[in-house]
Design a protein around this motif. Structure first.
Motif, mmCIF file in Angstrom:
data_model
loop_
_atom_site.group_PDB
_atom_site.id
_atom_site.type_symbol
_atom_site.label_atom_id
_atom_site.label_comp_id
_atom_site.label_asym_id
_atom_site.label_seq_id
_atom_site.Cartn_x
_atom_site.Cartn_y
_atom_site.Cartn_z
ATOM 1 N N PRO A 47 10.420 13.499 107.956
ATOM 2 C CA PRO A 47 11.163 14.755 108.097
ATOM 3 C C PRO A 47 10.266 15.982 108.220
ATOM 4 N N MET A 48 10.668 16.856 109.157
ATOM 5 C CA MET A 48 10.082 18.188 109.288
ATOM 6 C C MET A 48 11.130 19.170 108.781
ATOM 7 N N ILE A 49 10.761 19.946 107.768
ATOM 8 C CA ILE A 49 11.686 20.848 107.091
ATOM 9 C C ILE A 49 11.159 22.275 107.212
ATOM 10 N N ASN A 50 12.061 23.199 107.587
ATOM 11 C CA ASN A 50 11.671 24.602 107.776
ATOM 12 C C ASN A 50 12.253 25.482 106.674
ATOM 13 N N ASP A 75 11.507 30.864 114.869
ATOM 14 C CA ASP A 75 11.535 32.095 114.063
ATOM 15 C C ASP A 75 10.227 32.325 113.311
ATOM 16 N N ARG A 76 9.229 31.489 113.589
ATOM 17 C CA ARG A 76 7.901 31.555 112.971
ATOM 18 C C ARG A 76 7.946 31.351 111.456
ATOM 19 N N SER A 77 9.025 30.782 110.947
ATOM 20 C CA SER A 77 9.070 30.448 109.517
ATOM 21 C C SER A 77 8.196 29.227 109.248
ATOM 22 N N LEU A 78 7.805 29.068 107.986
ATOM 23 C CA LEU A 78 6.946 27.948 107.596
ATOM 24 C C LEU A 78 7.667 26.626 107.768
ATOM 25 N N SER A 79 6.899 25.594 108.118
ATOM 26 C CA SER A 79 7.430 24.247 108.302
ATOM 27 C C SER A 79 6.523 23.257 107.578
#
Ligand code: MF3
Ligand code: CO
Ligand code: CO
Length: 274
Positions: A218-221, A240-244
């Motif tokens: 899983p990739m979670i943002n 949205d350039r949020s951390l992942s």
């Protein structure tokens, strides 16, 4: 209707038929996956401010080479590195380069070693120096999401049970699940049937059977789930350039549940790693 085939009788390509591996296959996967996990343990000491991700990638190549293994990503569909190293808002498939890691970065390192034809695919998160609490929390959520997905792996459950467990937990933690990439069958092939979605509904998808081997990754943002791929054709980033964050295990379905082939021999789960 889904078809299954004894892996030792199957053509060595992805025909959409799910391969069922025997004990010899499980033993081959144990060895390949242990090597990958040992490498992910070893790189923990390298991940520090100032090191370039290409230096980590070189270490990974040499780690495999001295142990008879080759990185599956090297020359894979035009990819030219031994690992994927994905920093901060990079979701996956970050290409190692000469830019130094910086204090506060969160980093996914994804390695697939091929040993005697068997593919061991795993990734973990690492922290560089001191990271913000929100970033730490994302890493914790992503690791727990993976392990909740793994906990669904047993004969009779479906791939949808895995995805649902991951999605319910991650969204309950006010995070989002990336839809554009999935886990996959693995073994004698790098990417094989079935796809393992990290979202979905319980009871949907394909029924799990003893002998199946696949990844859950899983990739979670922290923000919205949308991703885009940069002009290099590989690097996937959050829109949205949020951390992942991402964690990946290779697992095999047993009569009673599953075997996690890529567990850390050092017992590493989330950073900091001793
Ligand atoms: N290791 C990745 C996975 O988990 C695949 C990387 S393919 C690459 O499936 F070409 F980007 F390296
Ligand atoms: Co994978
Ligand atoms: Co991987």
């Amino acid at each position: 209707m889904q078809n299954y085939i004894d892996a030792s009788q199957a053509p060595l390509k992805n025909t959409g038929t799910i391969k069922l591996y025997d004990e010899a296959g499980f033993e081959g996967m144990r060895r390949a996956c242990r090597l990958t996990a040992e490498c992910l343990d070893a790189v923990a000491t390298l991940v520090k401010p100032g090191i370039a991700t290409s230096e980590i990638d070189d270490f990974i190549f040499k780690f495999g080479a001295t142990r008879g293994a080759f990185p599956a990503t090297l020359n894979y569909r035009g990819y030219t590195k031994s690992s994927c190293i994905s920093i901060n808002h990079v979701v996956c498939h970050g290409i190692p380069n000469d830019k130094p890691l910086r204090d506060g970065d969160i980093v996914n390192i994804d390695v697939t070693f091929v040993l005697d034809g068997w593919h061991g695919d795993s990734s973990r998160m690492y922290t560089v120096g001191n990271v913000k609490r929100a970033a730490e929390r994302l890493i914790e959520v992503t690791w727990e999401a993976l392990m909740l997905g793994v906990a669904e792996v047993r004969p009779g459950n479906t791939t949808g049970d895995i995805g649902a467990a991951i999605q319910e937990f991650a969204e309950g933690e006010r995070c989002s699940v990336v839809r554009d990439f999935c886990g996959h069958g693995v073994g004698l092939l790098f990417h094989d049937a079935p796809n393992i979605l990290h979202y979905g509904r319980r009871g949907e998808g394909i029924r799990l059977k003893p002998g199946m081997i696949f990844t859950i990754e899983p990739m979670i943002n922290l923000g919205r789930p949308g991703v885009k791929v940069l002009a290099d054709g590989w690097t996937a980033v959050t829109r949205d350039r949020s951390l992942s964050a991402q964690y990946e295990h290779t697992v095999g379905v047993t009569e009673t549940g599953c075997e996690i082939f890529t567990l850390s021999p050092s017992g590493y789960t989330i950073p900091p790693y001793a």
